[in-house]
Design a protein around this motif. Structure first.
Motif, PDB file in Angstrom:
ATOM      1  N   SER A  16      32.197  38.081  93.855  1.00 25.50           N
ATOM      2  CA  SER A  16      31.789  36.731  93.464  1.00 25.50           C
ATOM      3  C   SER A  16      32.980  35.867  93.070  1.00 25.50           C
ATOM      4  O   SER A  16      33.043  34.682  93.420  1.00 25.50           O
ATOM      5  CB  SER A  16      30.797  36.813  92.307  1.00 25.50           C
ATOM      6  OG  SER A  16      29.608  37.448  92.717  1.00 25.50           O
ATOM      7  N   GLY A  17      33.934  36.436  92.329  1.00 28.96           N
ATOM      8  CA  GLY A  17      35.099  35.668  91.892  1.00 28.96           C
ATOM      9  C   GLY A  17      35.961  35.219  93.058  1.00 28.96           C
ATOM     10  O   GLY A  17      36.431  34.074  93.092  1.00 28.96           O
ATOM     11  N   ARG A  18      36.169  36.105  94.023  1.00 30.62           N
ATOM     12  CA  ARG A  18      37.002  35.758  95.177  1.00 30.62           C
ATOM     13  C   ARG A  18      36.297  34.740  96.075  1.00 30.62           C
ATOM     14  O   ARG A  18      36.949  33.862  96.635  1.00 30.62           O
ATOM     15  CB  ARG A  18      37.369  37.017  95.951  1.00 30.62           C
ATOM     16  CG  ARG A  18      38.379  37.887  95.197  1.00 30.62           C
ATOM     17  CD  ARG A  18      38.791  39.111  95.975  1.00 30.62           C
ATOM     18  NE  ARG A  18      39.732  39.914  95.199  1.00 30.62           N
ATOM     19  CZ  ARG A  18      40.177  41.109  95.558  1.00 30.62           C
ATOM     20  NH1 ARG A  18      39.760  41.654  96.695  1.00 30.62           N
ATOM     21  NH2 ARG A  18      41.021  41.769  94.793  1.00 30.62           N
ATOM     22  N   VAL A  19      34.984  34.866  96.193  1.00 31.97           N
ATOM     23  CA  VAL A  19      34.240  33.881  96.973  1.00 31.97           C
ATOM     24  C   VAL A  19      34.308  32.514  96.302  1.00 31.97           C
ATOM     25  O   VAL A  19      34.486  31.488  96.972  1.00 31.97           O
ATOM     26  CB  VAL A  19      32.774  34.328  97.156  1.00 31.97           C
ATOM     27  CG1 VAL A  19      31.921  33.192  97.693  1.00 31.97           C
ATOM     28  CG2 VAL A  19      32.706  35.517  98.109  1.00 31.97           C
ATOM     29  N   GLU A  20      34.213  32.494  94.969  1.00 39.82           N
ATOM     30  CA  GLU A  20      34.337  31.221  94.255  1.00 39.82           C
ATOM     31  C   GLU A  20      35.729  30.620  94.467  1.00 39.82           C
ATOM     32  O   GLU A  20      35.879  29.402  94.631  1.00 39.82           O
ATOM     33  CB  GLU A  20      34.087  31.435  92.765  1.00 39.82           C
ATOM     34  CG  GLU A  20      34.094  30.125  91.970  1.00 39.82           C
ATOM     35  CD  GLU A  20      33.819  30.332  90.502  1.00 39.82           C
ATOM     36  OE1 GLU A  20      33.651  31.493  90.089  1.00 39.82           O
ATOM     37  OE2 GLU A  20      33.782  29.335  89.766  1.00 39.82           O
ATOM     38  N   LEU A  21      36.755  31.470  94.480  1.00 39.84           N
ATOM     39  CA  LEU A  21      38.124  30.995  94.738  1.00 39.84           C
ATOM     40  C   LEU A  21      38.221  30.375  96.126  1.00 39.84           C
ATOM     41  O   LEU A  21      38.786  29.278  96.293  1.00 39.84           O
ATOM     42  CB  LEU A  21      39.108  32.162  94.608  1.00 39.84           C
ATOM     43  CG  LEU A  21      40.568  31.867  94.979  1.00 39.84           C
ATOM     44  CD1 LEU A  21      41.156  30.792  94.067  1.00 39.84           C
ATOM     45  CD2 LEU A  21      41.407  33.150  94.911  1.00 39.84           C
TER      46      LEU A  21
END
Length: 243
Positions: free
Chosen positions: A21-26
């Motif tokens: 989720s964090g990398r997709v948000e990035l």
């Protein structure tokens, strides 16, 4: 008993974390803002952390996820490739299916889940206060004996976790995110060195607070000794929250 079942998932490739989720948000922020540096600032993370995350994804990806954009008012930047956009779409669809799966399990009276994470430092805390400013959620945590730490996560992450004051949560800290100092700093804990292991370039430390918390630290090779008292400092953006 009845309860709410929650969880998080990653997509792995070759045994390594590829998408979460964090990398997709990035990636979404890079596409929205046009550069890795702007995306990092928007997410309150360091440029190096953002760059490292992008580099890991690109190295594991079958096709490039980002492409450079030259010229323009800002002097160029980055944007998602069509493959990168498809990855985000596929991830979000999988995330929805995963959420639906967890919700389906809530019909059972009892379930026990085991989740493995790479971060070795996990501290049980209580949320004393939560504040919101723009897209950032600041979480004020208390540990045993009135020790305190502050975490900063995105508002969307806080909403997904349904955090509220008084909740018991886990503060998750990577060993490489802990900095050591001789004097107290903001968001630091006073500790004592109980174990040291040296390699050619690094030192692995085991630290203990007065009330018994243990922290594992990976840092550049240092000259500390057993029983030395030092302060372990963690940037709020480097403290993840688990429920």
């Amino acid at each position: 008993m009845k309860g709410k079942i929650e969880g998080r998932f990653w997509i792995k490739k070759d045994g390594k974390n590829f998408l979460g989720s964090g990398r997709v948000e990035l990636l979404k922020n890079i596409e929205k803002l046009g550069s890795i540096s702007k995306a990092a600032r928007a997410m309150k993370m360091s440029y190096k952390a953002a760059w490292d995350a992008v580099e890991i994804m690109n190295n594991l990806s079958e096709e490039p996820i980002l492409e450079k954009v030259s010229g323009g008012k800002g002097g160029g930047g980055s944007r998602l490739t069509e493959y990168g956009k498809r990855l985000i779409k596929d991830f979000e669809e999988l995330k929805k299916q995963y959420k639906d799966f967890l919700e389906s399990l809530e019909n059972f009276d009892k379930r026990v889940f085991g989740v493995k994470i790479s971060a070795r430092n996990r501290l049980l805390c209580k949320i004393e206060k939560i504040s919101f400013e723009n897209d950032v959620c600041t979480i004020f945590l208390t540990l045993r004996d009135s020790l305190s730490l502050t975490s900063k996560i995105t508002v969307s992450a806080a909403n997904e976790l349904e955090l509220k004051e008084g909740d018991k949560v886990i503060a998750i800290i990577k060993s490489t995110s802990i900095k050591i100092y001789d004097e107290p700093k903001y968001n630091s804990l006073k500790t004592r060195v109980t174990e040291i292991k040296h390699s050619e370039q690094h030192s692995t430390l085991t630290l203990k607070t007065q009330n018994g918390y243990t922290l594992n630290v990976l840092t550049k090779r240092c000259n500390l000794n057993i029983e030395d008292e030092i302060y372990a400092q963690i940037d709020p953006e480097d403290i993840l929250i688990g429920v």
